[in-house]
Design a protein around this motif. Sequence first.
Motif, PDB file in Angstrom:
ATOM      1  N   GLN A   7       4.891  -9.654 -10.619  1.00  0.00           N
ATOM      2  CA  GLN A   7       5.293  -8.392 -11.257  1.00  0.00           C
ATOM      3  C   GLN A   7       6.399  -8.620 -12.277  1.00  0.00           C
ATOM      4  O   GLN A   7       6.407  -8.001 -13.346  1.00  0.00           O
ATOM      5  CB  GLN A   7       5.763  -7.388 -10.189  1.00  0.00           C
ATOM      6  N   LYS A  10       4.806 -10.009 -15.364  1.00  0.00           N
ATOM      7  CA  LYS A  10       4.076  -8.940 -16.043  1.00  0.00           C
ATOM      8  C   LYS A  10       5.033  -8.042 -16.813  1.00  0.00           C
ATOM      9  O   LYS A  10       4.741  -7.625 -17.949  1.00  0.00           O
ATOM     10  CB  LYS A  10       3.277  -8.114 -15.029  1.00  0.00           C
ATOM     11  N   ASN A  11       6.182  -7.756 -16.219  1.00  0.00           N
ATOM     12  CA  ASN A  11       7.175  -6.921 -16.906  1.00  0.00           C
ATOM     13  C   ASN A  11       7.712  -7.624 -18.143  1.00  0.00           C
ATOM     14  O   ASN A  11       7.883  -7.001 -19.203  1.00  0.00           O
ATOM     15  CB  ASN A  11       8.327  -6.579 -15.952  1.00  0.00           C
ATOM     16  N   SER A  14       5.195  -7.497 -20.926  1.00  0.00           N
ATOM     17  CA  SER A  14       4.667  -6.170 -21.251  1.00  0.00           C
ATOM     18  C   SER A  14       5.021  -5.720 -22.664  1.00  0.00           C
ATOM     19  O   SER A  14       4.451  -4.757 -23.171  1.00  0.00           O
ATOM     20  CB  SER A  14       5.181  -5.131 -20.240  1.00  0.00           C
ATOM     21  N   GLU A  15       5.951  -6.412 -23.297  1.00  0.00           N
ATOM     22  CA  GLU A  15       6.305  -6.122 -24.692  1.00  0.00           C
ATOM     23  C   GLU A  15       6.440  -7.444 -25.441  1.00  0.00           C
ATOM     24  O   GLU A  15       6.665  -8.493 -24.833  1.00  0.00           O
ATOM     25  CB  GLU A  15       7.604  -5.329 -24.777  1.00  0.00           C
ATOM     26  N   ARG A  45      -2.065 -12.756 -25.850  1.00  0.00           N
ATOM     27  CA  ARG A  45      -1.378 -11.569 -25.337  1.00  0.00           C
ATOM     28  C   ARG A  45      -0.502 -10.895 -26.386  1.00  0.00           C
ATOM     29  O   ARG A  45       0.140  -9.881 -26.111  1.00  0.00           O
ATOM     30  CB  ARG A  45      -0.517 -11.948 -24.126  1.00  0.00           C
ATOM     31  N   HIS A  47       2.094 -12.378 -28.218  1.00  0.00           N
ATOM     32  CA  HIS A  47       3.467 -12.862 -28.323  1.00  0.00           C
ATOM     33  C   HIS A  47       3.593 -13.923 -29.408  1.00  0.00           C
ATOM     34  O   HIS A  47       2.617 -14.590 -29.764  1.00  0.00           O
ATOM     35  CB  HIS A  47       3.925 -13.444 -26.979  1.00  0.00           C
TER      36      HIS A  47
END
Length: 341
Positions: A7, A10-11, A14-15, A45, A47
């Motif tokens: 998690q 993922k956080n 997430s940006e 993704r 980035h």
Amino acid sequence: MNFEDIQAVKNLLSEPQKIVIIPHKNPDGDAIGSTLALWHYLKYRGHEATVIVPNDYPKFLKWMSGNDQILNFERENSQAKSKIEAATLIFTLDFNHLGRIGQMEEPLGKLTVPFVMIDHHQEPSDYAEIMYSDVTMSSTCEMVYNFIEYLGDAESITPEMASCLYTGIMTDTGSFKFSSTTAKTHRVAAQLIEKGAESTEIHHRVFDTNTPGRLHLLGTALNNMVILKDYQTAYITLSQEELDAHKYQKGDTEGFVNYGLTLEGIIFAVIFIENREEGIIKISFRSVGDFSVNEFARRHFEGGGHTNAAGGKSNTSLTETATHFESLLEDYAVELARPSI
């Protein structure tokens, strides 16, 4: 990885992030394969990602997709430092202590951004906020495959990513013969082939691109081999003069240490390679069975790694190093007398 770490990653992802991906100094197939595969994934993704290697690596690894985008910290220092200073997230792959990255340790040590470690070596240090560390894994490439799977993106693995990951698994398992190779390792390899990794072509690119100089150097290495039957041990020495005589290129001695273990009755194999530029003797240790070369390297040669594969160094001469090594074996006589199976 546990649920909380998944998690947390993922956080972080997430940006959009400016990400630097770093392998250890003198990167091998697992280090280059894992960093390039992760680079492809992070770009997918959305980035901004950059792989920065501490120094150069063998030519037989430079065919992988994305190789031309890798920055060499020694050769492209200013550009590499700029990328590190601008980074918002750091991934470190195939090592677990910042001492393994040479001169890159200083600029990385100044950063306050999150670090994510993905690695399978023993005794990790705690520099990373998120640590995916598993010493039972065959390779960091197998772990990167799992990492992508944990994030729910296994379907995003392209043929380019699959080829990079297969390369690292293949090289770090000794073409799937080392004891770290599990049924899961084979399943992952099969899935990578299904996703586009051309196993025969990859094997050819890595193992079948020898120069005459490398083969002649191998002949010298085998001629130099010392066999100590009482300790089920074999070791090889290579001097700087011998390297120079055969026009040594980085990567030319890759795999030489394993030849000792092909001898019947040998469970401990070592190679000592003189490096005058660094002023050290570089050492690789291999074993079969439960004799821990990781512990041996840590205790005597400022090194470490895995139970059956480790590295180290010596600051004395080649002859003195080999003599000292032989003198240590008496203390391990009982362990080295055990059957290998």
